[in-house]
Design an enzyme around this catalytic site. Structure first.
Site, short mmCIF file in Angstrom:
data_model
loop_
_atom_site.label_atom_id
_atom_site.label_comp_id
_atom_site.label_asym_id
_atom_site.label_seq_id
_atom_site.Cartn_x
_atom_site.Cartn_y
_atom_site.Cartn_z
N ASP A 192 14.69 -1.14 61.02
CA ASP A 192 14.75 -2.59 61.08
C ASP A 192 13.36 -3.20 61.05
O ASP A 192 13.22 -4.41 60.99
CB ASP A 192 15.51 -3.04 62.34
CG ASP A 192 16.85 -3.64 61.97
OD1 ASP A 192 17.29 -3.41 60.82
OD2 ASP A 192 17.46 -4.32 62.81
N ASP A 220 26.59 -3.14 72.65
CA ASP A 220 27.27 -1.87 72.80
C ASP A 220 28.39 -1.95 73.85
O ASP A 220 29.48 -1.44 73.63
CB ASP A 220 26.27 -0.76 73.17
CG ASP A 220 25.12 -1.28 74.00
OD1 ASP A 220 25.31 -2.31 74.68
OD2 ASP A 220 24.04 -0.68 73.99
#
Ligand SMILES: *[C@@H]1O[C@H](CO)[C@@H](O)[C@H](O)[C@H]1NC(C)=O
Ligand SMILES: CC(=O)N[C@H]1CO[C@H](CO)[C@@H](O)[C@@H]1O
Length: 694
Positions: free
Chosen positions: A92, A423
């Site tokens: 990223d 998550d």
């Protein structure tokens, strides 16, 4: 018989005792069970599913490329058929340095993997291996020591090249010409503004690409998804979703929306390239410490009876650089050895974002149906006939910003967007769709990461967790609302432990502010020692602390470690959690939106030295949090001294009797804050608390 004396006659001829070490025996039986599973797995090699591994990195400065490729190499070297393994590095940071490091690693892997398998060495992260076992192996096996030395030389050369490029800040021209992939960076304007870059570095389908021993290699892919300033990129969740995807989405859950485009929308990069049934995701600093971990995890998924209902197998987060007394309380042993196994007993642990094996379908939004059976052998192949270049071109678009527009990605499919702990809500939704999960905590850690080495890192990390979990509590994903009727009450409560971390700051702040101030004033807040109401206070204080201490020591902690842990909790509560509550409130009022702070994984030499000596690193940044810590410490010290003076001068009615609990609370705060006073008044190093900076 008759010959014995009086006493002997009364002795029993036999007795039955409970065996000592039942726990050890249980662990032993579990290992035998795993062994048998492995033997079965070995026998049915052809039936092993394909596994896709995602390694996520976000910033080449904070997470240096050498760290990421060590993790990549460790997972490429799993004891698993390489043709069934694909490794994706999701960058990223969009950095050509990371790409360069990965290219270097792919070359090195051709020597490294056969070396690992030949000598069965562990761990398989070269950096970790060379730093631990090197000395031992030198004397044992001459062949090993010779080959080890040769490999080490290769590794050092690679490390040097990568470090030189990192220092330079860009890739030299002569290297750039060696791989067409570098040309992609010609149009990269910044980390936040570039097209999708996808390079299949090792094509596992190509039978000509082999390691030094002529064995197949796992597929290795570099991906940096498209980022544009006017498109939200959703941090790690977005990076994962660009990769996940699913090809064989037969159950058509979202068919009402877009019937004909369905199969297209669900496809993302890994489903197009390898489409493994099982996905492992790890952070770039978490290398594999056990080359059999994939097989261990598969034992759960492949179980004939219960395997079909399992969506994910979560391994604990372990760290390789914790010092003996763990000054920042990073070890989270009570969480990983008590709380998460407890959740496991109620339907399954939380998904904690790293070290987790997922069933591709459940991650992509499938609901569990009773009687569901998935044939691991059945694998729907992507268009494997495409050439590498074609495959790169067609897969690349799947990582574009526009690809997710108007789809269920980030909502019903993949990881959820819009929360700093994506998550946890992702795991919760999977469980609410009827799946179970497994917490697997083997004695030998399967993954090892890097724990924070400064106070600031630790506090920032905890602010993010606490804030995310608190947001969940206040959102429609609140475990008690979303989980109601879907997951057990026990598990809802399990989630709420973490969701309630942040509001914990309020009582802690009360206890750190009110008792000392009233002590100074000579006003009693608690019952006298002689009062019967003193008993419940004494009981709660003693019992709760004794219990926590016992739990801590039982899990292998030290007394000093426990004390450090108490301090770490106090700091987290008065700063991280407080800021989490404030930011969440601002968020709710629409005043600001939260970002995502990546915790640094490298530290300066002197910082590391202090970390190893267990000297707390305050440093000068992050003054808001440090100001609170220092102020509370000074307040308690001042009030304790003032209060004691007042008591000894007999200015309070039956002084100690009435003030005992307040002196205790305040005195404990002072004792626990000792490192703060040291850092304020006595230390000279760079890690001290600069009094002028407050
Ligand atoms: C990592 O693996 C090694 C074996 O290679 C083992 O001795 C060690 O205990 C493991 N580390 C942890 C923290 O479990
Ligand atoms: C004790 C220990 O292993 N410390 C290491 C933890 O990680 C940092 C960052 O990589 C190293 O600098 C320490 O040496």
């Amino acid at each position: 018989m008759g010959g014995g004396g009086e006493e002997d006659e009364h002795l029993p001829l036999f007795e039955t005792k409970a065996m000592k070490g039942r726990l050890v025996y249980r662990v032993f039986s579990v290992t035998i069970f795993i062994g048998i599973c492995l033997i079965l797995a070995y026998r049915y090699k052809d039936e092993l599913p394909c596994v896709d591994i995602f390694v996520c990195t976000a910033d080449p400065k904070i997470e240096p490329p050498i760290l990421a490729i060590n993790t990549v190499l460790s997972v490429m070297a799993y004891n698993y058929p390489p043709e069934k393994l694909s490794v994706y590095l999701s960058d990223d940071g969009g950095s050509d340095l990371t790409f360069y490091a990965l290219l270097k690693a792919s070359v090195f892997s051709k020597q490294w993997i056969p070396f690992c398998k030949k000598f069965n060495i562990e761990p398989r992260s070269p950096a970790a291996y060379f730093s631990t076992t090197e000395s031992k192996c030198a004397s044992l096996d001459p062949v090993l020591s010779q080959e080890s030395a040769a490999i080490k030389k290769l590794y050092k050369a690679m490390e040097d090249q990568i470090e030189t490029a990192t220092k330079l800040g860009h890739i030299p021209e002569d290297i750039q010409t060696k791989h067409t992939g570098f040309s992609e960076w010609a149009s990269v304007t910044s980390q936040r503004d570039h097209q999708s870059i996808l390079q299949i570095i090792i094509d596992g389908r190509d039978s000509n690409t082999v390691d030094a021993d002529g064995c197949a290699l796992p597929t290795l892919v570099y991906l940096s998804r498209e980022k544009r300033p006017n498109h939200p990129h959703y941090f790690k969740a977005g990076a994962m979703n660009a990769l996940v995807g699913i090809l064989d989405f037969l159950y058509l859950q979202f068919q009402s929306a877009r019937n004909n485009q369905l199969s297209v929308v669900q496809l993302r990069v890994s489903s197009k390239i390898s489409n493994g049934q099982i996905i492992l995701n790890v952070d770039c600093d978490m290398y594999s410490n056990n080359s059999d971990a994939v097989k261990d995890a598969l034992c759960f998924f492949m179980d004939e009876q219960k395997g079909n209902e399992i969506a994910y197998v979560q391994f604990p987060q372990n760290f390789n650089n914790i010092t003996k007394n763990d000054i920042y309380g990073s070890k989270i042993d009570v969480i990983t050895k008590v709380e998460l196994p407890g959740c496991d007993g109620h339907g399954g642990p939380l998904y904690i974002g790293t070290g987790c094996f997922h069933r591709r379908e459940s991650l992509c939004g499938k609901k569990y149906e009773t009687g569901y059976k998935f044939d691991m052998k059945k694998r729907i192949e992507g268009k494997v006939k495409e050439s590498v270049n074609e495959l790169e071109e067609t897969s690349k678009v799947l990582a574009n910003c526009s690809y997710e527009e108007g789809t269920q990605w980030g909502k019903e499919m993949g990881l959820k967007y819009g929360c700093p702990v994506e998550d946890v809500i992702t795991g919760l939704s999977i469980q609410c769709r009827g799946w179970k999960s497994i917490f697997f905590c083997p004695e030998r850690a399967a993954f090892l990461g890097i724990a924070p080495t400064t106070l600031a890192q630790m506090l920032v990390q905890h602010k993010r967790w606490a804030e995310g979990d608190f947001q969940i509590l206040l959102s429609k994903y609140c475990p008690f609302i979303m989980g109601h009727g879907r997951i057990s009450l026990g598990l809802q409560m399990g989630y709420s432990i973490y969701c309630l971390w942040a509001p914990n700051c309020l009582p802690t702040l009360c206890y750190l502010i009110l008792p000392p101030l009233y002590l100074l004033k000579g006003i009693a807040l608690f019952p006298k020692i002689t009062s019967p109401w003193f008993i419940p206070y004494a009981f709660v204080i003693v019992a709760a602390n004794a219990y926590y201490l016992a739990e801590f020591m039982w899990r292998g902690g030290t007394l000093k470690g426990w004390w450090n842990d108490q301090r770490a909790w106090m700091f987290k509560r008065t700063t991280s959690y407080l800021f989490a509550v404030i930011d969440t409130s601002f968020n709710l009022l629409g005043l600001s939106s939260s970002g995502f702070d990546v915790t640094a994984k490298v530290s300066e030499q002197d910082v590391s030295e202090r970390y190893e000596k267990e000297i707390m690193e305050f440093g000068s940044s992050l003054s808001g949090m440090l100001t609170i810590i220092a102020t509370l410490a000074l307040l308690n010290l001042f009030c304790l001294v003032g209060g004691l003076k007042r008591i000894t001068l007999n200015l309070v009615d039956s002084g100690f009797e009435t003030m005992f609990l307040q002196v205790l609370v305040c005195g404990t705060a002072v004792a626990i804050n000792l490192p703060v006073y040291q850092a304020l008044f006595f230390r000279k190093d760079k890690g001290r608390l600069p009094i002028s900076g407050l």
